[in-house]
Motif scaffolding. Structure first.
Motif, short mmCIF file in Angstrom:
data_model
loop_
_atom_site.label_atom_id
_atom_site.label_comp_id
_atom_site.label_asym_id
_atom_site.label_seq_id
_atom_site.Cartn_x
_atom_site.Cartn_y
_atom_site.Cartn_z
N VAL A 189 -18.61 -36.93 -51.40
CA VAL A 189 -19.18 -36.82 -50.06
C VAL A 189 -20.17 -35.66 -49.90
N PHE A 190 -19.95 -34.56 -50.61
CA PHE A 190 -20.81 -33.38 -50.42
C PHE A 190 -21.75 -33.15 -51.60
N LYS A 191 -21.99 -34.18 -52.37
CA LYS A 191 -22.74 -34.02 -53.62
C LYS A 191 -24.15 -33.48 -53.43
N ASP A 192 -24.79 -33.77 -52.29
CA ASP A 192 -26.16 -33.33 -52.08
C ASP A 192 -26.28 -31.99 -51.34
N LEU A 193 -25.17 -31.46 -50.88
CA LEU A 193 -25.21 -30.25 -50.06
C LEU A 193 -25.18 -29.00 -50.94
N VAL A 194 -26.18 -28.88 -51.76
CA VAL A 194 -26.20 -27.82 -52.77
C VAL A 194 -26.44 -26.43 -52.18
N ARG A 195 -26.90 -26.36 -50.93
CA ARG A 195 -27.14 -25.06 -50.30
C ARG A 195 -26.20 -24.80 -49.12
N LEU A 196 -25.18 -25.61 -48.99
CA LEU A 196 -24.25 -25.46 -47.87
C LEU A 196 -23.51 -24.12 -47.95
N GLN A 197 -23.45 -23.43 -46.80
CA GLN A 197 -22.78 -22.13 -46.74
C GLN A 197 -21.53 -22.15 -45.85
N VAL A 198 -21.55 -22.99 -44.80
CA VAL A 198 -20.41 -23.06 -43.87
C VAL A 198 -20.05 -24.52 -43.67
N LEU A 199 -18.75 -24.82 -43.85
CA LEU A 199 -18.26 -26.19 -43.66
C LEU A 199 -16.97 -26.12 -42.83
N LYS A 200 -17.00 -26.79 -41.68
CA LYS A 200 -15.86 -26.76 -40.76
C LYS A 200 -15.26 -28.15 -40.67
N LEU A 201 -14.04 -28.30 -41.19
CA LEU A 201 -13.35 -29.58 -41.21
C LEU A 201 -11.97 -29.49 -40.56
N SER A 235 -16.60 -30.55 -57.29
CA SER A 235 -18.03 -30.57 -57.58
C SER A 235 -18.66 -29.30 -57.00
N PRO A 236 -19.68 -28.80 -57.65
CA PRO A 236 -20.24 -27.51 -57.23
C PRO A 236 -20.84 -27.54 -55.83
N LEU A 237 -20.39 -26.57 -55.03
CA LEU A 237 -21.06 -26.19 -53.79
C LEU A 237 -21.32 -24.69 -53.95
N PRO A 238 -22.34 -24.38 -54.72
CA PRO A 238 -22.50 -23.01 -55.24
C PRO A 238 -22.70 -21.94 -54.19
N TYR A 239 -23.15 -22.31 -52.98
CA TYR A 239 -23.43 -21.32 -51.95
C TYR A 239 -22.41 -21.32 -50.81
N LEU A 240 -21.41 -22.16 -50.88
CA LEU A 240 -20.44 -22.25 -49.79
C LEU A 240 -19.63 -20.96 -49.69
N LYS A 241 -19.63 -20.35 -48.50
CA LYS A 241 -18.94 -19.09 -48.27
C LYS A 241 -17.75 -19.24 -47.32
N GLN A 242 -17.81 -20.23 -46.44
CA GLN A 242 -16.73 -20.40 -45.46
C GLN A 242 -16.31 -21.85 -45.41
N LEU A 243 -15.01 -22.10 -45.58
CA LEU A 243 -14.46 -23.44 -45.54
C LEU A 243 -13.22 -23.44 -44.64
N LEU A 244 -13.29 -24.20 -43.56
CA LEU A 244 -12.19 -24.29 -42.61
C LEU A 244 -11.51 -25.64 -42.74
N LEU A 245 -10.26 -25.62 -43.23
CA LEU A 245 -9.47 -26.84 -43.40
C LEU A 245 -8.15 -26.73 -42.64
N ASN A 246 -8.07 -25.86 -41.69
CA ASN A 246 -6.83 -25.65 -40.94
C ASN A 246 -6.56 -26.80 -39.97
N THR A 247 -5.30 -26.84 -39.52
CA THR A 247 -4.86 -27.85 -38.54
C THR A 247 -5.16 -29.26 -39.04
N ASN A 248 -4.73 -29.51 -40.26
CA ASN A 248 -4.80 -30.86 -40.84
C ASN A 248 -3.42 -31.25 -41.34
N LYS A 249 -3.36 -32.19 -42.27
CA LYS A 249 -2.07 -32.68 -42.77
C LYS A 249 -1.97 -32.56 -44.28
N LEU A 250 -2.57 -31.56 -44.85
CA LEU A 250 -2.51 -31.33 -46.29
C LEU A 250 -1.10 -30.91 -46.69
N THR A 251 -0.59 -31.46 -47.79
CA THR A 251 0.77 -31.16 -48.24
C THR A 251 0.82 -30.39 -49.54
#
Length: 961
Positions: free
Chosen positions: A429-441, A455-471
């Motif tokens: 899903v994020f294969k083309d977002l090579v310059r992404l820095q912030v992702l809120k999910l 897969s590489p997201l070489p510039y991603l600095k912030q990833l929000l995955l809270n309040t989900n159902k990950l086990t």
């Protein structure tokens, strides 16, 4: 609201009394020397030099605020009137917040002493008019907020003192006529921002604003009832921010601005909700054609497509805001002329569909917000936005993502997808977002990441995955995010962490894992070893629970040497817990350790051996019965300590803890009954203490603490005026500071009077004794010593070491050595004791004299004028005469070296008394008969020690009568 326009948030009995006398003696003296104002406040607290009295149900301005405060927050209270004396002792105040009270009256000059005030907030009160001298003295005020009152009248000179005012919010009042605005503006030469929103204005004529501010840059006239807007003069030549938006339900506005240059510098224009003829609106947009950069067309009922297309013809337009317009579909034509627009905000509409080519013309678009709509998927139209930097698709109905949803978004840096219904992520899903820095999910219901972050997201600095159902977090789940710094995984259902779960995250600094299902077995197997740069780790509200304090085989955080903040989880289930002694091994840079509410019984004495830099420790809400000073000796840099709700009954352990840098203590709801002076004195850097909810003993044990609360000017004791008594029973519920502690202390003035009087009397007595009785005292002293040594010798009855002790003056030593010694020792064979020869070195002189006299059969006193004048010879004579009187034996022989008339002996009453009772030998009278002299002396020495009669006759006499 315009730029910067936001609401300002801003033992009982006598023995105890005796024990306290020394405390209060020192305290009262110090307070007399330097009176101070205490730091205890009845209803406020001090934080960063700001007095905070917010939401305290105050009905009047408190008078116990320290004069040094810079800020004063009185918002959300019930104050109805501001008196002229309320702020007279706060000349250094720079910020005053009276927002959300019931103020209907402010005395003239109430702010006159606030000469340093910069910001004043009077929003949300009940003011109906502003008096002529209301703002007297506020010459340095730069920001004034009086919105949401009912102000109808403003005196002509009200704003005259405010020469420095730059910001004025007068929104939501009842000015109604523009002429009242004139009386405001004419006295404010430096005003930059003016907000007149919702004032009931019906007309706006520029001719009524003559002599108005020429530097005004921001003007808000929105939500008024202006039906006629007419500008015939260039009254706002510097205006750059202009809000003329209205209410769609009101009458349409007539726009009459006859010169295009009058608004030629406006760069931000808000016409949201404005009802106006289309031609007038086009005229308005035409007038700002050369300067407009940001246009807000929110909440419009009609003509939206035409307005958008007209606006997009403005060549300088870069920001277009179209919120709350309630259209469902974005057509191909809506933005066809918006070639230069860089930002479009379509939030809070009801968009369900967007034509695939709707954004085809937006070649310059960099920011697109589609938040709070009804989209069910990522619109294909966004694939045409190759220059897009930010895309907000949050709060929609998106249920799934596809591999091509973000195709061509190679420049995208910020992507918001939170609050949708995305259950899983495709790997691609994020294969083309090579310059992404912030992702809120966050808040999506995600249960599977499917390797989307491998897969590489070489510039991603912030990833929000809270309040989900990950086990679970699988091995290498984030291996493609080597630049990631912030990862939020809190409020999931994670129960499994593996070695390698965080592999690749070598630059991660903040990790949030609270409110999951993680157990201690997951934490203790090295799952965090890859996070070598981690600064903050949050693990609260998990299922991690240790049952003993023995060392773990592998310390869970041993590789996190840069970690600065660690929060351990709240414990679940029954029973208490312990922490392994090596839990913190490796955390040499830890600053903040939070183990609040983990059912902790105790901590191992070596727990903090690994954390010498710790400055903040929170052990509140545990079952600790005692704290060890050993803990604190390992963390000498501690500045903040939270020990509330721990069932502790005493703070005495702090006296041995060496917490010289501790500044903040929160110890609420424990069982402290007495706070002693030793405890407070052991914390020299303390600036804030919170002892709320403790049951204090109301007797003299707390007298020092009460006085310290009221008088110290360093430490603020929060809510001290609400501390309640729990003992004795008859005082239960009484306020601690209402206790009368006068019976626990003494009158300092009286003590000082008595002390001074006694000192003077002692000094006078000592002076009298020294000048008149010193020799009597000296004699008494030696007499006592003689008695003491006599008793000693009587009891022991030692044999005589010498036949005679010779007492003489050093000036007569030539006669002793030339005449006496050769005859008595050389010819007659007597053994004599001479002080210069036989006294024991290092022994006190008096003791040597006494031992010599009592260790000899006889004492020969060789008397001359200098002998009589010698102090030590006098002492020898005194001891010898005491032996004579005491033993009643012939033990004293007097030999005169020179003739001394009786008259000269008068000052020496003791010698004269001896001469009146006994015979003596005279060397001057023996001239020509020296052999007879030596024979008489030999006979005197041979005489036994039989008791003598009252006149002490000697066998050899040469009497002087």
């Amino acid at each position: 609201m315009g730029p910067g326009v936001k609401e300002h948030e801003t033992e009982t009995g006598g023995r105890k009394n005796v024990r306290l006398i020394s405390y209060f003696f020192l305290l009262n003296i110090s307070s007399l020397l330097a009176p101070i104002s205490g730091f205890a406040m009845k209803s406020c607290k001090i934080s960063y030099n700001i007095a905070i009295c917010k939401k305290m149900k105050l009905t009047a301005v408190p008078r116990d605020i320290p004069s040094a405060v810079k800020g004063f927050d009185l918002s959300s209270n019930k104050i109805s009137r501001v008196h002229v004396s309320d702020f007279e002792n706060l000349p250094g105040l720079t910020q005053l917040d009276l927002n959300r009270n019931s103020i209907s009256l402010i005395d003239d000059g109430a702010f006159a002493n606030l000469i340093s005030l910069n910001k004043l907030n009077l929003n949300n009160n009940k003011l109906s008019e502003l008096g002529a001298d209301l703002f007297h003295g506020l010459s340095n005020l730069t920001e004034l907020r009086v919105s949401s009152n009912s102000i109808q009248a403003v005196a002509e000179t009200t704003f005259q003192p405010l020469k420095s005012l730059k910001f004025l919010d007068f929104s939501k009042n009842k000015l109604k006529h523009i002429t009242k605005v004139k009386s405001i503006l004419q006295h404010l030469p430096n005003l930059r921002e003016l907000y007149l929103r919702s004032n009931g204005l019906t007309t706006f004529y520029s001719e009524q604003l003559t002599n108005s501010s020429l530097v005004l840059k921001s003007l808000d006239l929105s939500l008024n009832r202006i039906t006629d807007f007419r500008i015939t003069a260039n009254v706002f030549p510097n205006l750059t921010w202009f809000n003329i938006g209205g209410d769609p339900a009101k009458t349409a506005m007539i726009w009459d601005v006859r010169n295009k240059t009058f608004l030629s510098r406006v760069s931000t224009l808000d016409i949201s909700g404005l009802r106006m003829k289309l031609t007038d609106m086009e005229t308005l947009l035409w007038m700002v054609n050369s300067s407009l950069t940001s246009l807000r067309i929110n909440n419009m009922k009609t003509n939206l497509p035409v307005l958008v297309q007209t606006a997009c013809t403005v060549p300088t337009l870069s920001v277009l805001q179209l919120r709350r317009n309630k259209f469902f579909f974005v057509s191909s034509d809506l933005f066809k002329l918006c070639f230069n627009v860089e930002e479009i905000d379509l939030k809070e509409n009801k968009i369900k569909a967007i034509k695939d080519d709707a954004f085809r013309s937006l070649h310059s678009l960099k920011i697109l917000s589609l938040s709070n709509n009804k989209l069910s998927s990522v619109p294909c139209a966004t694939r045409n936005l190759s220059n897009l930097l930010e895309l907000d698709l949050s709060s929609n109905n998106i249920t799934k993502l596809g591999c091509d949803d973000f195709a061509n978004q190679t420049k995208l840096k910020h992507l918001d997808l939170y609050q949708n219904r995305i259950a899983a992520l495709p790997e691609c899903v994020f294969k083309d977002l090579v310059r992404l820095q912030v992702l809120k999910l966050q808040s999506n219901g995600l249960s599977n990441l499917n390797g989307a972050f491998k897969s590489p997201l070489p510039y991603l600095k912030q990833l929000l995955l809270n309040t989900n159902k990950l086990t679970a977090i699988k091995h290498g789940e984030f291996s493609g995010l080597w630049s990631l710094q912030n990862l939020s995984l809190h409020e999931n259902q994670i129960s499994q962490l593996y070695i390698g779960s965080f592999v690749g995250l070598t630059n991660l600094t903040h990790l949030l894992l609270q409110r999951n299902l993680i157990e201690e077995t997951n934490v203790s197997k090295g799952v965090f070893n890859d996070l070598i740069n981690l600064r903050s780790l949050e693990l609260r509200d998990n299922h991690i629970k240790y049952r003993n304090s023995t060392s773990l085989l592998q310390a869970p955080f041993s590789q996190l040497s840069r970690l600065e903040m660690l929060a351990m989880p709240t414990q679940h289930g029954k029973g208490g817990s312990l922490l392994p002694r090596n839990l913190l091994q490796g955390l040499t840079n830890l600053l903040d350790f939070n183990i609040r509410d983990i059912h902790l019984f105790s901590l191992h004495k070596d727990m903090f051996n690994y954390t010498p830099q710790l400055t903040n420790l929170d052990i509140s809400s545990n079952e600790l019965q005692d704290l060890s000073p050993d803990w604190f000796s390992q963390i000498p840099n501690l500045k903040s300590l939270y020990i509330s709700r721990t069932s502790l009954t005493s703070l005495d352990y702090l006296t041995d803890a060496n917490l010289t840098k501790l500044e903040f203590v929160q110890a609420r709801k424990n069982e402290y009954s007495v706070i002693s002076e030793d405890i407070i004195n052991s914390l020299p850097s303390l600036v804030f203490a919170d002892f709320q909810g403790n049951g204090f003993t109301c007797d003299c044990d707390n007298a020092w603490f009460i006085q310290w609360i009221q008088n110290n000017n360093q430490t603020q004791v929060f809510d001290a005026y609400n501390f309640k008594c729990n003992y004795p029973v008859n005082l239960k519920g009484m306020k601690l500071l209402d206790l009368d502690i006068r019976l626990c202390s003494v009158d300092t003035g009286f003590i000082m009077f008595i002390s001074t009087t006694c000192s003077i009397l002692v000094f006078m007595l000592a002076s009298f004794i020294y000048h008149f009785l010193r020799w009597h005292l000296a004699y008494a002293y030696y007499f006592f010593l003689a008695m003491l040594f006599d008793t000693k010798h009587k009891n022991k009855k030692p044999p005589n070491q010498y036949d005679a002790f010779v007492s003489y003056n050093a000036n007569d030593e030539p006669w002793i050595m030339r005449e006496l010694l050769p005859k008595l020792e050389g010819e007659q064979g007597w053994k004599l004791c001479l002080h210069h020869r036989d006294f024991m070195p290092g022994k006190p002189i008096v003791e040597n004299i006494v031992d010599a006299i009592y260790g000899s059969r006889k004492t020969i006193c060789v008397i001359s004028r200098r002998y009589l004048e010698s102090e030590w010879c006098s002492r020898e004579m005194q001891v010898a005469s005491f032996r004579l009187f005491d033993e009643q034996k012939d033990v004293l022989i007097l030999v005169f070296l020179e003739e001394i008339p009786t008259g000269e002996l008068s000052p020496y009453y003791r010698m004269k008394k001896l001469l009146n009772k006994m015979t003596y030998l005279s060397w001057p009278r023996a001239a020509g008969h020296t052999e007879l002299f030596w024979e008489k002396l030999r006979q005197a020495l041979r005489t036994g020690q039989d008791r003598v009669d009252e006149h002490f006759p000697l066998n050899v006499v040469d009497s002087q009568r």
